[in-house]
Design an enzyme around this catalytic site. Structure first.
Site, PDB file in Angstrom:
ATOM      1  N   GLU A  74      -3.211   4.436  -3.135  1.00  0.00           N
ATOM      2  CA  GLU A  74      -3.984   5.266  -2.213  1.00  0.00           C
ATOM      3  C   GLU A  74      -3.808   6.764  -2.489  1.00  0.00           C
ATOM      4  O   GLU A  74      -2.955   7.424  -1.903  1.00  0.00           O
ATOM      5  CB  GLU A  74      -3.573   4.982  -0.764  1.00  0.00           C
ATOM      6  CG  GLU A  74      -4.382   5.771   0.256  1.00  0.00           C
ATOM      7  CD  GLU A  74      -3.900   5.583   1.686  1.00  0.00           C
ATOM      8  OE1 GLU A  74      -4.550   6.119   2.598  1.00  0.00           O
ATOM      9  OE2 GLU A  74      -2.870   4.921   1.904  1.00  0.00           O
ATOM     10  N   LYS A 111       0.863  -1.186   0.000  1.00  0.00           N
ATOM     11  CA  LYS A 111       0.000   0.000   0.000  1.00  0.00           C
ATOM     12  C   LYS A 111       0.895   1.230   0.000  1.00  0.00           C
ATOM     13  O   LYS A 111       1.808   1.346   0.807  1.00  0.00           O
ATOM     14  CB  LYS A 111      -0.916  -0.018   1.224  1.00  0.00           C
ATOM     15  CG  LYS A 111      -2.013   1.056   1.207  1.00  0.00           C
ATOM     16  CD  LYS A 111      -1.585   2.358   1.819  1.00  0.00           C
ATOM     17  CE  LYS A 111      -1.315   2.249   3.316  1.00  0.00           C
ATOM     18  NZ  LYS A 111      -0.987   3.587   3.920  1.00  0.00           N
ATOM     19  N   LYS A 168      -7.244   2.278  -2.657  1.00  0.00           N
ATOM     20  CA  LYS A 168      -7.644   2.752  -1.334  1.00  0.00           C
ATOM     21  C   LYS A 168      -8.006   4.214  -1.491  1.00  0.00           C
ATOM     22  O   LYS A 168      -7.145   5.044  -1.799  1.00  0.00           O
ATOM     23  CB  LYS A 168      -6.536   2.561  -0.309  1.00  0.00           C
ATOM     24  CG  LYS A 168      -6.942   3.011   1.094  1.00  0.00           C
ATOM     25  CD  LYS A 168      -5.974   2.544   2.160  1.00  0.00           C
ATOM     26  CE  LYS A 168      -6.416   3.010   3.545  1.00  0.00           C
ATOM     27  NZ  LYS A 168      -5.568   2.473   4.635  1.00  0.00           N
TER      28      LYS A 168
END
Length: 337
Positions: free
Chosen positions: A174, A133, A216
């Protein structure tokens, strides 16, 4: 597992991701700000509390860890990551080393940590990590975010995604539009659309396989200081609308960050989107504070409070698991944990 299989397991029906990737220094600062005593074992004890919560895997498919957490061991010398894997949850890692000021900008930021990333990803993949991430943060203000900052962050996120897939890891991209500010929900919509558009252009240029990628995302909400706060139904409508405009159906799932929302609103907004709309991708959660805020207060770095804190964590995971199916109700919040 293939990238496609990992991505789809992470957004399996009724499950979401727990973000536990707060670095040690930031974790200690949080404890101090909450009036919780800090000691040298606090970080490991909190990580172990999160990772070993009974039945957490009922509603949590994966856990985002820091590089330090990937290497943590319990008192018996067993790696904590092994217990996560044994219970059917997929460990992930946040490999960036923090936000740095983007040269030539007016204080805007970009994630750092590209140096040696290929080698680091190969190492964690060998330990059982299944996904990464990488965060970009965009603050709405006078003249921000700038085109320059959006393009720079999109490039870096896409490069990390490509390197992740090369290592056999699913990238979670993200691009967070931050809640800070007095902007309206309409402004948040416009900025979110712009950021998502440039992010997916960069992913295409970097030859990232969308079927093996997750997003995300932040929700389209009013700034926290805006006088006119959009209601739950409006947030759901505007968030789904911008996603349908800019996120390809090839993406298996979108997992939300809570972004400073209350526990209630993080759950209610997620539920409204799943209950009221036909969606081409799974919509679920990747919460940190909206899962861990209450458990941390209960825990207070006291071993006798671990079981109660874990029960509170399980309850929040369950509420959001139900919300990912559109089955949450306010009445369920009163259930005994």
């Amino acid at each position: 597992m293939s990238l496609y299989e990992i991505a789809n397991q992470l957004v399996a029906a009724g499950k979401g991701i727990m973000a536990a990737d707060r670095p040690p220094a930031a974790f200690e600062q949080l404890l101090e700000s909450e009036g919780i005593p800090v000691d040298e074992a606090a970080y490991r004890n909190w990580s172990e509390l999160l990772f070993t919560t009974p039945k957490l895997n009922d509603y949590v498919s994966g856990i985002i860890m820091t590089p330090e957490q990937v290497l943590l061991r319990n008192d018996a010398g067993e790696p904590l990551i092994a217990g996560v894997i044994d219970r059917g949850m997929i460990p992930g890692i946040s490999p960036f080393t923090g936000m740095i000021t983007l040269a030539g900008s007016d204080g805007e930021t970009v994630g750092s940590g590209l140096d040696g990333l290929r080698e680091r990803l190969a190492e964690v993949a060998a330990l059982g990590v299944g996904f990464t991430k990488w965060r970009a943060a965009f603050q709405i203000g006078p003249g921000t975010p700038s085109y320059y900052a959006i393009e720079a962050n999109a490039y870096v996120m896409a490069q990390v995604a490509a390197l992740s897939q090369e290592a056999g890891l699913v990238p979670i991209v993200e691009p967070e539009v931050m809640l800070v500010g007095d902007h309206t929900i309409e402004t948040c919509f416009a900025v979110t659309e712009w950021v998502l558009s440039r992010t997916f252009e960069a992913l295409y240029v970097h030859r990232v396989d969308l079927e093996g990628t997750l997003v995300k995302a932040s929700m389209v909400v009013s700034g926290q200081d805006c006088a006119a706060q959009a209601d739950v139904d409006t947030v759901a409508e505007q968030t789904v609308k911008v996603f349908k405009r800019q996120i390809p159906a090839a993406i298996p799932g979108i997992v939300f960050l809570s972004g400073g929302q209350s526990d209630y609103h993080a759950t209610a907004h997620l539920n409204a989107m799943n209950a009221d709309y036909e969606l081409p991708w799974k919509l679920s959660f990747s919460y940190a504070r909206a899962l861990q805020r209450e458990p941390m207060h209960i825990w207070g770095n006291r071993p006798e409070n671990v079981a109660a804190a874990q029960a509170a964590l399980y309850h929040r995971a369950k509420m959001n698991g139900l919300a990912s199916l559109g089955l949450w109700t306010e009445e369920l919040e009163g259930e005994s944990v």
